[in-house]
Enzyme design. Structure first.
Site, PDB file in Angstrom:
ATOM      1  N   GLU A  36       0.885  -1.157   0.000  1.00 39.21           N
ATOM      2  CA  GLU A  36       0.000   0.000   0.000  1.00 39.21           C
ATOM      3  C   GLU A  36       0.929   1.215   0.000  1.00 39.21           C
ATOM      4  OE1 GLU A  36      -3.445   1.695   2.899  1.00 39.21           O
ATOM      5  OE2 GLU A  36      -2.774  -0.360   3.241  1.00 39.21           O
ATOM      6  N   ARG A 264       4.761 -12.935  10.084  1.00 45.69           N
ATOM      7  CA  ARG A 264       5.353 -11.594   9.946  1.00 45.69           C
ATOM      8  C   ARG A 264       6.736 -11.611  10.555  1.00 45.69           C
ATOM      9  NH1 ARG A 264       1.634  -7.597   9.032  1.00 45.69           N
ATOM     10  NH2 ARG A 264       2.907  -5.784   9.447  1.00 45.69           N
ATOM     11  N   LYS A 274       4.378   0.714   9.804  1.00 43.47           N
ATOM     12  CA  LYS A 274       4.470   1.956   9.042  1.00 43.47           C
ATOM     13  C   LYS A 274       3.879   3.132   9.814  1.00 43.47           C
ATOM     14  CE  LYS A 274       2.913   0.185   5.157  1.00 43.47           C
ATOM     15  NZ  LYS A 274       2.311   0.038   3.834  1.00 43.47           N
TER      16      LYS A 274
HETATM   17  P1  ATP Z   1       2.552  -2.195   8.358  1.00 43.85           P
HETATM   18  O1  ATP Z   1       1.795  -3.142   9.249  1.00 43.85           O
HETATM   19  O2  ATP Z   1       3.976  -2.023   8.718  1.00 43.85           O
HETATM   20  O3  ATP Z   1       1.867  -0.914   8.161  1.00 43.85           O
HETATM   21  P2  ATP Z   1       1.391  -3.309   6.057  1.00 43.85           P
HETATM   22  O4  ATP Z   1       1.164  -4.767   6.140  1.00 43.85           O
HETATM   23  O5  ATP Z   1       0.228  -2.438   6.280  1.00 43.85           O
HETATM   24  O6  ATP Z   1       2.607  -2.920   6.965  1.00 43.85           O
HETATM   25  P3  ATP Z   1       1.514  -3.265   3.233  1.00 43.85           P
HETATM   26  O7  ATP Z   1       1.987  -2.207   2.334  1.00 43.85           O
HETATM   27  O8  ATP Z   1       0.072  -3.568   3.267  1.00 43.85           O
HETATM   28  O9  ATP Z   1       2.013  -2.897   4.687  1.00 43.85           O
HETATM   29  O10 ATP Z   1       2.351  -4.583   3.046  1.00 43.85           O
HETATM   30  C1  ATP Z   1       2.629  -5.192   1.821  1.00 43.85           C
HETATM   31  C2  ATP Z   1       2.966  -6.623   2.082  1.00 43.85           C
HETATM   32  O11 ATP Z   1       4.048  -6.720   3.006  1.00 43.85           O
HETATM   33  C3  ATP Z   1       1.821  -7.386   2.683  1.00 43.85           C
HETATM   34  O12 ATP Z   1       1.649  -8.579   1.945  1.00 43.85           O
HETATM   35  C4  ATP Z   1       2.243  -7.647   4.087  1.00 43.85           C
HETATM   36  O13 ATP Z   1       1.724  -8.862   4.517  1.00 43.85           O
HETATM   37  C5  ATP Z   1       3.751  -7.651   3.988  1.00 43.85           C
HETATM   38  N1  ATP Z   1       4.365  -7.269   5.267  1.00 43.85           N
HETATM   39  C6  ATP Z   1       4.173  -6.127   5.947  1.00 43.85           C
HETATM   40  N2  ATP Z   1       4.841  -6.135   7.114  1.00 43.85           N
HETATM   41  C7  ATP Z   1       5.511  -7.321   7.167  1.00 43.85           C
HETATM   42  C8  ATP Z   1       6.368  -7.950   8.122  1.00 43.85           C
HETATM   43  N3  ATP Z   1       6.715  -7.339   9.257  1.00 43.85           N
HETATM   44  N4  ATP Z   1       6.850  -9.180   7.834  1.00 43.85           N
HETATM   45  C9  ATP Z   1       6.519  -9.796   6.687  1.00 43.85           C
HETATM   46  N5  ATP Z   1       5.719  -9.268   5.757  1.00 43.85           N
HETATM   47  C10 ATP Z   1       5.198  -8.047   5.979  1.00 43.85           C
HETATM   48 MG    MG Z   2      -1.537  -3.223   5.052  1.00 47.42          MG
END
Ligand code: ATP
Ligand code: MG
Length: 557
Positions: A36, A264, A274
């Site tokens: 995102e 994760r 984020k």
């Molecule tokens: P955050 O929780 O840090 O805001 P997010 O999951 O909202 O991260 P996205 O941009 O939606 O961020 O993430 C893109 C991809 O990265 C998703 O498939 C998510 O599952 C993966 N991802 C995000 N954080 C992690 C993590 N700590 N470990 C592994 N994969 C991750």
């Molecule tokens: Mg997300």
């Protein structure tokens, strides 16, 4: 791919291999990474990218980069650009397969209409609060909304009007008609479309309704022909909805993508959200998303991490089905391991004490030829001028040595690395009694590399020439968080380490004055350093310490 061979197999690979053996998806493997664009990528994303993309590479498949830009409130093109830069830096190339979820808005709208026409979706007028009440709890079933039985015709008309902008944000919502008594709360008539009058960074004002993640994501995957949709564990309970959406649309009756969840990445003393990282930037606690203390890929790159170290780290962490916390020492091990044979080893003195060699011929300068990395002779050598006046590290001297102190003290002889043995004969103090200079004598027989075997000394000191060294700025870092875990009882901002950066002057050997942006070195005994790309100038490099030399973490054999 040669590195596909060495990759260990994991439960995702097992699922894929089963599908391949069964001839599913015409034996294709096609994955995606769907960020995102609402922040910079962090090391957690690097894990997801490595899993998504390296898995596709392993099976000679394809991978897409797809911006999941269905939530216009927090999105920005700055984030889009940084995400692409970071993924390229990691070494992955999505070629022409760059997609934006927003390109599918028209299709998504039509799929929602299809569900409405099939009696599988409806427009609801409940307020958000009422919806929460109707939803029930984990132990109690929910209740049907009074709007649930609207006719297909009425639903279609209302949905069209929502799109036209006739209604205010939050006044209506499109929901799937599934089961308000489902034990899985996600399946209790989840929202598919909401009204949001926002300017979208790509579609501008064309839309005032936006699809919800749970509806949009399976569609994005299916539209792009994704076979295995890999995501993190928190989406596990959403998988039935993912499957429901695709199962009920005519276009996706064959080879619908499969969602597979993995753990994760979480690292001790590391902020991995984020939202929190953005807070650090907005509050001015760090200098920006690329502050070298940030676990963002741009921060880590600036700090001096290499793509290889990050990928190796992700490989070491592995792919698991349950969440666990990884020790930050493991990440530090990965960068040390990568730089060990790549980085030249030079000398820098962070806290200088002058040493004058009293029997050195006055005015004579000897150019010493010293290997850049003893373990890698091919790296060659550099020259260090020696004129009998050097700086050593202040704590390499003790007037009254403690037990097992083998460095400089009155009467003791040590080796100056790459130069000669010197013996401390005299201490010069200032009026306050502080030691400001040591007077030593050297033994011409003991030149480094001369094969001298006459006697041994126990201490070897790093040093820089006093008159030919260069004063530069060095930044030493500590963790951003005080506690081991991000989730402590403390308020997040109270858990921030107030001493996560220390900026000091350092005296470095002349060779280091020429260091280029992001060039990496070992400063003997002090750790690995990298030239800051933003704050350095041609004349004055600024060095970031990537990591110190000592590790508390051992790789399991
Ligand atoms: P955050 O929780 O840090 O805001 P997010 O999951 O909202 O991260 P996205 O941009 O939606 O961020 O993430 C893109 C991809 O990265 C998703 O498939 C998510 O599952 C993966 N991802 C995000 N954080 C992690 C993590 N700590 N470990 C592994 N994969 C991750
Ligand atoms: Mg997300």
């Amino acid at each position: 791919m040669e590195n596909s061979e060495k990759k260990s197999t994991n439960f995702i690979h097992e699922i894929i291999e089963k599908d391949l053996a069964a001839g599913k998806y015409q034996k294709r493997v096609h994955t995606r990474f769907p960020p995102e664009p609402n922040g910079y990528l962090h090391i957690g994303h690097a894990k997801a990218i490595t899993i998504d993309f390296a898995t596709a590479e392993k099976y000679q498949g394809l991978y897409n980069l797809r911006f999941d830009d269905t939530n216009p409130v927090k999105e920005d093109t700055e984030y889009v650009d940084s995400i692409m830069e970071d993924i390229k830096w990691l070494g992955f190339d999505w070629k022409e397969r760059l997609f934006y979820a927003s390109d599918y808005f028209e299709k998504m709208y039509n799929y929602a209409v299809e569900l409405i026409e099939k009696g599988l979706a409806y427009v609801d007028d409940l307020t958000a609060e009422e919806m929460r009440e109707y939803r029930g709890t984990l132990t109690e079933p929910g209740k049907n909304s009074p709007y649930r039985d609207r006719s297909v015709e009425e639903n279609k008309k209302l949905f069209a009007e929502m799109r036209e902008g006739k209604y205010e944000d939050g006044s209506k919502i499109v929901r799937a008609k599934i089961d308000m008594a489902s034990p899985n709360l996600t399946m209790r008539d989840p929202a598919l479309y909401r009204i949001a009058h926002f300017n979208h960074h790509r579609t501008g004002d064309s839309w005032c309704i936006y699809p919800m993640y749970d509806f949009a994501h399976p569609l994005e995957d299916a539209i792009e022909g994704i076979t295995h949709s890999l995501c993190t564990l928190e989406f596990e309970s959403h998988r039935p909805l993912y499957n429901w959406v695709l199962a009920n649309l005519n276009d996706f009756q064959v080879d619908a993508p499969k969602q597979i969840e993995f753990a994760r990445l979480e690292i001790t003393r590391t902020v991995m959200s984020k939202r929190k990282l953005k807070l650090l930037v907005d509050e001015g606690i760090v200098s920006g998303w690329d502050d070298p203390r940030m676990p963002t890929l741009s921060g880590m790159r600036r700090r001096g991490f290499t793509p290889e170290s990050i990928k190796n780290f992700c490989e070491m962490v592995g792919v698991a089905k349950s969440n666990s916390m990884v020790d930050s020492a493991m990440l530090e091990h990965a960068i040390r391991d990568d730089l060990k044979l790549k980085a030249p080893r030079l000398m820098a003195v962070l806290n200088p004490l002058k040493v004058v060699v009293t029997n050195w011929p006055k005015g004579e300068v000897e150019m010493l030829d010293v290997p850049l990395n003893q373990e890698v002779p091919e790296m060659g050598s550099r020259q260090i001028p020696f004129n009998g006046e050097v700086y050593v590290e202040r704590d390499d001297f003790m007037e009254e040595p403690v037990k097992k102190f083998y460095r400089l003290f009155p009467g003791n002889e040590v080796r100056l690395r790459g130069a000669y043995f010197v013996k401390c004969n005299e201490i010069i103090k200032d009026e306050a009694g502080e030691v400001i200079e040591l007077r030593c004598t050297y033994d011409p027989e003991t030149k480094s590399g001369s094969g001298f075997t006459g006697r041994k000394v126990r201490g070897t000191l790093h040093w820089v020439p006093a008159n030919h060294s260069v004063k530069t700025q060095v930044r030493l870092y500590d963790y951003l968080l005080l506690d081991e875990e991000e989730q402590t009882s403390k308020d997040f901002l109270e858990n921030i380490n107030p001493n996560s950066i220390e900026t000091i002057d350092a005296w470095v050997e002349p060779e280091l004055a020429k260091a280029k942006s992001l060039e990496k070195f070992q400063f003997i005994r002090h750790g690995y350093f990298s030239v800051d790309p933003k704050d350095s100038t041609d004349e004055a490099p600024v060095f970031n310490r990537v990591v110190s030399l000592k590790s508390s973490w051992k790789k399991k054999k």
